[in-house]
Design a protein around this motif. Structure first.
Motif, short mmCIF file in Angstrom:
data_model
loop_
_atom_site.label_atom_id
_atom_site.label_comp_id
_atom_site.label_asym_id
_atom_site.label_seq_id
_atom_site.Cartn_x
_atom_site.Cartn_y
_atom_site.Cartn_z
N UNK A 111 -31.49 -15.56 -4.34
CA UNK A 111 -31.92 -15.37 -2.94
C UNK A 111 -33.35 -14.83 -2.88
N UNK A 112 -33.73 -14.01 -3.86
CA UNK A 112 -35.11 -13.48 -3.88
C UNK A 112 -36.11 -14.62 -3.99
N UNK A 113 -35.69 -15.68 -4.65
CA UNK A 113 -36.59 -16.81 -4.87
C UNK A 113 -36.62 -17.76 -3.68
N UNK A 117 -36.75 -13.14 4.81
CA UNK A 117 -36.05 -12.22 5.72
C UNK A 117 -35.63 -12.94 7.00
N UNK A 118 -34.39 -12.69 7.41
CA UNK A 118 -33.90 -13.29 8.65
C UNK A 118 -33.22 -14.63 8.46
N UNK A 119 -33.32 -15.23 7.27
CA UNK A 119 -32.63 -16.50 7.05
C UNK A 119 -31.17 -16.23 6.66
N UNK A 120 -30.31 -17.17 7.02
CA UNK A 120 -28.89 -17.02 6.73
C UNK A 120 -28.51 -17.58 5.37
N UNK A 136 -28.71 -9.31 0.72
CA UNK A 136 -29.33 -8.07 1.23
C UNK A 136 -30.58 -7.72 0.43
N UNK A 137 -30.53 -7.96 -0.89
CA UNK A 137 -31.71 -7.68 -1.73
C UNK A 137 -32.93 -8.43 -1.20
N UNK A 138 -32.69 -9.64 -0.67
CA UNK A 138 -33.78 -10.48 -0.18
C UNK A 138 -33.99 -10.31 1.33
N UNK A 162 -24.01 -24.38 15.04
CA UNK A 162 -25.18 -25.20 14.67
C UNK A 162 -26.42 -24.34 14.47
N UNK A 163 -26.58 -23.32 15.34
CA UNK A 163 -27.82 -22.51 15.20
C UNK A 163 -27.83 -21.72 13.88
N UNK A 164 -26.63 -21.38 13.38
CA UNK A 164 -26.55 -20.70 12.07
C UNK A 164 -26.83 -21.71 10.96
N UNK A 165 -26.22 -22.88 11.07
CA UNK A 165 -26.42 -23.91 10.04
C UNK A 165 -27.90 -24.27 9.94
N UNK A 166 -28.58 -24.33 11.10
CA UNK A 166 -30.00 -24.71 11.10
C UNK A 166 -30.86 -23.64 10.43
N UNK A 167 -30.41 -22.38 10.51
CA UNK A 167 -31.20 -21.29 9.90
C UNK A 167 -30.67 -20.89 8.52
N UNK A 168 -29.69 -21.64 8.01
CA UNK A 168 -29.11 -21.27 6.71
C UNK A 168 -29.91 -21.91 5.58
N UNK A 169 -30.17 -21.12 4.55
CA UNK A 169 -30.94 -21.61 3.41
C UNK A 169 -30.02 -22.04 2.28
#
Ligand SMILES: Cc1ncc(COP(=O)(O)O)c(C=O)c1O
Length: 389
Positions: A111-113, A117-120, A136-138, A162-169
């Protein structure tokens, strides 16, 4: 000085795993023998050829320089060969195989890579605790995907907003699953890949338990599916497959861009795995693979010893197809925490409360099959004598 911890540290709460340590200590002082089925640390040895490779390499003074951070070429080639033999998946050892100090190393740093911040990040609930900690580390946001019994403990992608899926990495999948022991088939992975492609999400598949399976069942790799590499990385561990937990060796394979990012983070944190351990890992991956089926048989017999004897005293728990765990509904009207405490106090048997793995773990306990059959049968005898049920 006044030591002000970072606010991040408060997210690393593993209290539930340790809160019974005080009770364990009291019991020991009273001379009681604890049957500890809490932590999933393998109690069996690695195959002899692995120990031989490690001791021979450790005796060689030439092996003591800094290793290569991404893993020695021989180890990455062994990983590619193992994947080809085990899953029929072709990997490029240089760009698609990365050595790790245990899969935890990669899972905790990915996740650090990749996550801002703020992405799901979509995580299973219940799930292996490091998934959430790594987000949380990231400073990312874990978004729980409930694993419900009625869905075979698989996530339902249709309920992710959908709004979560769109912001999910990223989306983390773990089959065979710790703690719930469920397994995933091709149809499930195909759905996951379609969802990941639609929303540009990286699938992180953790197959730490792929080699511990029962009754002839053989878990698959997500990378067996056509096009999976475009959106997936997979993590595997030698800890459980070859009983090498203390050696700290594992690997990540799949999507080369994601692995490159992870390698950059890691090259700033560690200098790679002791070469002698990579030699032992190579011996494990390229050597006789009958060890894993022998080991699975041992866990299968333990599973049967425990669950058949518990069923005889009225605690009916479904038999898992894989992993070294049993996921059991709490059999009395107590929370998982209360039940684990009560069980420990009255029987000196330690298990982990399901709530420790996430909100959806409430109502269950995880029992690790890390003791010989006689001890597991004794668990049922102790529970029967305690009248706790
Ligand atoms: C689901 C899962 N993933 C990853 C790991 C980490 O394994 P290791 O870091 O020893 O490879 C564990 C260890 O218990 C696990 O249960």
């Amino acid at each position: 000085m006044i030591m002000q911890y970072s606010s991040r540290l408060s997210r690393f709460d593993s209290a539930v795993f340790f809160e019974l340590n005080g009770v364990k200590q009291e019991l020991r002082e009273q001379g009681k023998e604890i049957i500890d089925l809490g932590i999933g640390s393998p109690d069996l040895p690695p195959p002899p050829h692995v120990i031989k490779a490690l001791t021979e390499a450790a005796a060689n003074p030439q092996e003591y320089g800094y290793p290569i951070s991404e893993g020695s070429p021989f180890f990455r080639e062994a990983v590619a060969t193992w994947y080809a033999n085990r899953f029929g998946v072709n990997l490029d050892p240089v760009s698609e195989c990365l050595a790790l100090m245990g899969s935890q190393d990669g899972l905790s740093h990915l996740a650090l890579a990749l996550v801002d911040p703020g992405e799901y990040v979509l995580v299973p609930d219940p799930g292996y605790p490091i998934y959430e900690v790594s987000i949380h580390l990231a400073n990312g946001i874990p978004y729980p995907m409930p694993l419900r019994e009625e869905n075979g403990f698989l996530p339902d992608f249709s309920i992710i907003p959908t709004e979560v899926a769109l912001k999910a990495k990223m989306m983390i999948l773990n089959y065979p699953n710790n703690p719930v022991t469920s397994v995933a088939d091709r149809a499930f992975y195909e759905k996951a890949i379609a969802f990941a492609k639609r929303y540009n999400i990286l699938i992180v598949s953790d197959i730490a338990y792929s080699e511990l399976a029962f009754d002839g069942y053989r878990p698959m790799s997500i990378l067996e599916i056509e096009g999976a590499k475009e959106v997936s990385v997979e993590f595997h561990s030698l800890s459980k497959s070859f009983n090498m937990a203390g050696c700290r060796i594992g690997f990540a394979v799949g999507n080369s861009a994601a692995l490159r990012a992870l390698a950059i983070v890691k090259s700033n944190i560690d200098y790679g795995i002791f070469t002698a351990i990579q030699k032992a890992g190579t011996a494990a991956l390229l050597g006789d693979q009958s060890h894993t089926s022998k080991m699975s048989k041992i866990y299968q017999s333990r599973r049967d010893a425990l669950l058949d004897s518990l069923a005889r005293i009225g605690w009916h728990i479904p038999k898992p197809k894989a992993t070294m765990f049993v996921w059991a509904k709490v059999p009395v009207p107590l929370s998982s925490r209360e039940f684990a405490r009560e069980l420990l106090r009255k029987t000196a048997v330690a298990v982990v409360p399901g709530i420790g793995f996430g909100r959806m773990g409430e109502g269950y306990v995880r029992i690790a099959l890390v003791q010989p059959e006689e001890k597991l049968k004794e668990v049922a005898e102790r529970i029967e004598a305690s009248k706790i049920l």
